[in-house]
Design a protein around this motif. Structure first.
Motif, PDB file in Angstrom:
ATOM      1  N   ASP A  19       0.838  -1.179   0.000  1.00 45.00           N
ATOM      2  CA  ASP A  19       0.000   0.000   0.000  1.00 45.00           C
ATOM      3  C   ASP A  19       0.883   1.242   0.000  1.00 45.00           C
ATOM      4  O   ASP A  19       2.090   1.178   0.142  1.00 45.00           O
ATOM      5  CB  ASP A  19      -0.888   0.005   1.245  1.00 45.00           C
ATOM      6  N   ALA A  20       0.233   2.402  -0.155  1.00 44.84           N
ATOM      7  CA  ALA A  20       0.966   3.657  -0.160  1.00 44.84           C
ATOM      8  C   ALA A  20       1.693   3.836   1.162  1.00 44.84           C
ATOM      9  O   ALA A  20       1.199   3.484   2.215  1.00 44.84           O
ATOM     10  CB  ALA A  20      -0.004   4.811  -0.392  1.00 44.84           C
ATOM     11  N   GLY A  21       2.901   4.389   1.101  1.00 40.36           N
ATOM     12  CA  GLY A  21       3.701   4.644   2.280  1.00 40.36           C
ATOM     13  C   GLY A  21       4.634   5.800   2.022  1.00 40.36           C
ATOM     14  O   GLY A  21       4.849   6.203   0.886  1.00 40.36           O
ATOM     15  N   CYS A  22       5.189   6.334   3.107  1.00 38.61           N
ATOM     16  CA  CYS A  22       6.069   7.491   2.994  1.00 38.61           C
ATOM     17  C   CYS A  22       7.404   7.208   3.663  1.00 38.61           C
ATOM     18  O   CYS A  22       7.480   6.406   4.597  1.00 38.61           O
ATOM     19  CB  CYS A  22       5.424   8.710   3.643  1.00 38.61           C
ATOM     20  N   ILE A  23       8.421   7.909   3.173  1.00 44.59           N
ATOM     21  CA  ILE A  23       9.748   7.821   3.766  1.00 44.59           C
ATOM     22  C   ILE A  23      10.335   9.221   3.824  1.00 44.59           C
ATOM     23  O   ILE A  23       9.904  10.121   3.099  1.00 44.59           O
ATOM     24  CB  ILE A  23      10.689   6.902   2.953  1.00 44.59           C
ATOM     25  N   ALA A  24      11.322   9.401   4.675  1.00 43.32           N
ATOM     26  CA  ALA A  24      12.055  10.663   4.755  1.00 43.32           C
ATOM     27  C   ALA A  24      13.535  10.326   4.865  1.00 43.32           C
ATOM     28  O   ALA A  24      13.912   9.348   5.503  1.00 43.32           O
ATOM     29  CB  ALA A  24      11.598  11.481   5.954  1.00 43.32           C
ATOM     30  N   GLU A  25      14.354  11.129   4.221  1.00 38.61           N
ATOM     31  CA  GLU A  25      15.795  10.908   4.217  1.00 38.61           C
ATOM     32  C   GLU A  25      16.482  12.246   4.445  1.00 38.61           C
ATOM     33  O   GLU A  25      16.174  13.225   3.770  1.00 38.61           O
ATOM     34  CB  GLU A  25      16.214  10.301   2.875  1.00 38.61           C
ATOM     35  N   ARG A  26      17.400  12.291   5.421  1.00 38.65           N
ATOM     36  CA  ARG A  26      18.180  13.505   5.668  1.00 38.65           C
ATOM     37  C   ARG A  26      19.169  13.721   4.534  1.00 38.65           C
ATOM     38  O   ARG A  26      19.620  12.777   3.903  1.00 38.65           O
ATOM     39  CB  ARG A  26      18.948  13.385   6.982  1.00 38.65           C
ATOM     40  N   CYS A  66       9.284  11.488   0.635  1.00 35.74           N
ATOM     41  CA  CYS A  66       8.597  10.911  -0.523  1.00 35.74           C
ATOM     42  C   CYS A  66       7.474   9.990  -0.065  1.00 35.74           C
ATOM     43  O   CYS A  66       7.622   9.275   0.928  1.00 35.74           O
ATOM     44  CB  CYS A  66       9.573  10.099  -1.378  1.00 35.74           C
ATOM     45  N   CYS A  67       6.391  10.010  -0.802  1.00 36.33           N
ATOM     46  CA  CYS A  67       5.270   9.108  -0.553  1.00 36.33           C
ATOM     47  C   CYS A  67       4.942   8.367  -1.840  1.00 36.33           C
ATOM     48  O   CYS A  67       4.927   8.952  -2.928  1.00 36.33           O
ATOM     49  CB  CYS A  67       4.038   9.876  -0.083  1.00 36.33           C
ATOM     50  N   SER A  68       4.659   7.095  -1.700  1.00 29.36           N
ATOM     51  CA  SER A  68       4.296   6.276  -2.842  1.00 29.36           C
ATOM     52  C   SER A  68       2.938   6.703  -3.373  1.00 29.36           C
ATOM     53  O   SER A  68       2.024   7.011  -2.616  1.00 29.36           O
ATOM     54  CB  SER A  68       4.248   4.805  -2.420  1.00 29.36           C
ATOM     55  N   CYS A  69       2.831   6.710  -4.683  1.00 27.82           N
ATOM     56  CA  CYS A  69       1.555   7.026  -5.332  1.00 27.82           C
ATOM     57  C   CYS A  69       0.695   5.779  -5.499  1.00 27.82           C
ATOM     58  O   CYS A  69      -0.445   5.864  -5.932  1.00 27.82           O
ATOM     59  CB  CYS A  69       1.799   7.604  -6.724  1.00 27.82           C
ATOM     60  N   MET A  70       1.246   4.633  -5.227  1.00 27.66           N
ATOM     61  CA  MET A  70       0.569   3.380  -5.525  1.00 27.66           C
ATOM     62  C   MET A  70      -0.538   3.049  -4.534  1.00 27.66           C
ATOM     63  O   MET A  70      -0.356   3.172  -3.342  1.00 27.66           O
ATOM     64  CB  MET A  70       1.576   2.227  -5.539  1.00 27.66           C
ATOM     65  N   ILE A  71      -1.646   2.635  -5.074  1.00 29.35           N
ATOM     66  CA  ILE A  71      -2.786   2.175  -4.282  1.00 29.35           C
ATOM     67  C   ILE A  71      -3.270   0.890  -4.934  1.00 29.35           C
ATOM     68  O   ILE A  71      -3.475   0.830  -6.137  1.00 29.35           O
ATOM     69  CB  ILE A  71      -3.924   3.214  -4.271  1.00 29.35           C
ATOM     70  N   CYS A  90       1.879   4.999 -13.315  1.00 24.95           N
ATOM     71  CA  CYS A  90       1.998   4.737 -11.879  1.00 24.95           C
ATOM     72  C   CYS A  90       0.670   4.236 -11.310  1.00 24.95           C
ATOM     73  O   CYS A  90       0.201   4.681 -10.268  1.00 24.95           O
ATOM     74  CB  CYS A  90       2.466   5.971 -11.111  1.00 24.95           C
ATOM     75  N   ASP A  91       0.071   3.334 -12.017  1.00 23.60           N
ATOM     76  CA  ASP A  91      -1.225   2.818 -11.622  1.00 23.60           C
ATOM     77  C   ASP A  91      -1.311   1.349 -12.031  1.00 23.60           C
ATOM     78  O   ASP A  91      -0.452   0.833 -12.738  1.00 23.60           O
ATOM     79  CB  ASP A  91      -2.331   3.612 -12.327  1.00 23.60           C
TER      80      ASP A  91
END
Length: 111
Positions: A19-26, A66-71, A90-91
């Motif tokens: 499912d959609a998810g987000c990440i952050a990178e310094r 960044c967050c995934s666009c995928m659902i 992206c679908d």
């Protein structure tokens, strides 16, 4: 950097399963001064509508988020239809198993 790139490759590979998810990178010292690096590609500071691995990102001075666009497609007839990931849009395309040129009914999704 290798860990960062490996992470994005892994996420890009499994994004079709999750499912959609987000990440952050310094920010890393080797990134360009006025941008962020994702999978070896430099993006300018600001909002990135869609990367080649189907992420929406915000590149800031000190980090990138960044967050995934995928659902996942919510519902479709699993006996008659199959799901194919379309990297261009992206679908997911839900098509008939017997004739992939014909679409199956599924609920619309947006990124």
């Amino acid at each position: 950097m290798k860990i960062f790139l490996a992470f994005f490759v892994a996420v890009g590979s499994i994004v079709t399963l999750g499912d959609a998810g987000c990440i952050a990178e310094r920010r890393k010292p080797w990134w360009p001064h006025k941008g962020c690096m994702i999978n070896g590609k430099i993006y300018p500071l600001g909002h990135i509508e869609r990367t080649e691995f189907c992420y929406k990102c915000d590149c800031e001075k000190d980090q990138i988020r960044c967050c995934s666009c995928m659902i996942d497609p919510p519902q479709y007839d699993g006996e008659k239809c199959k799901v194919i990931f379309n990297r261009k849009t992206c679908d997911y395309d839900v098509v008939q198993k017997d004739d992939p040129s014909k679409e199956c009914f599924s609920y619309s999704r947006m990124c």
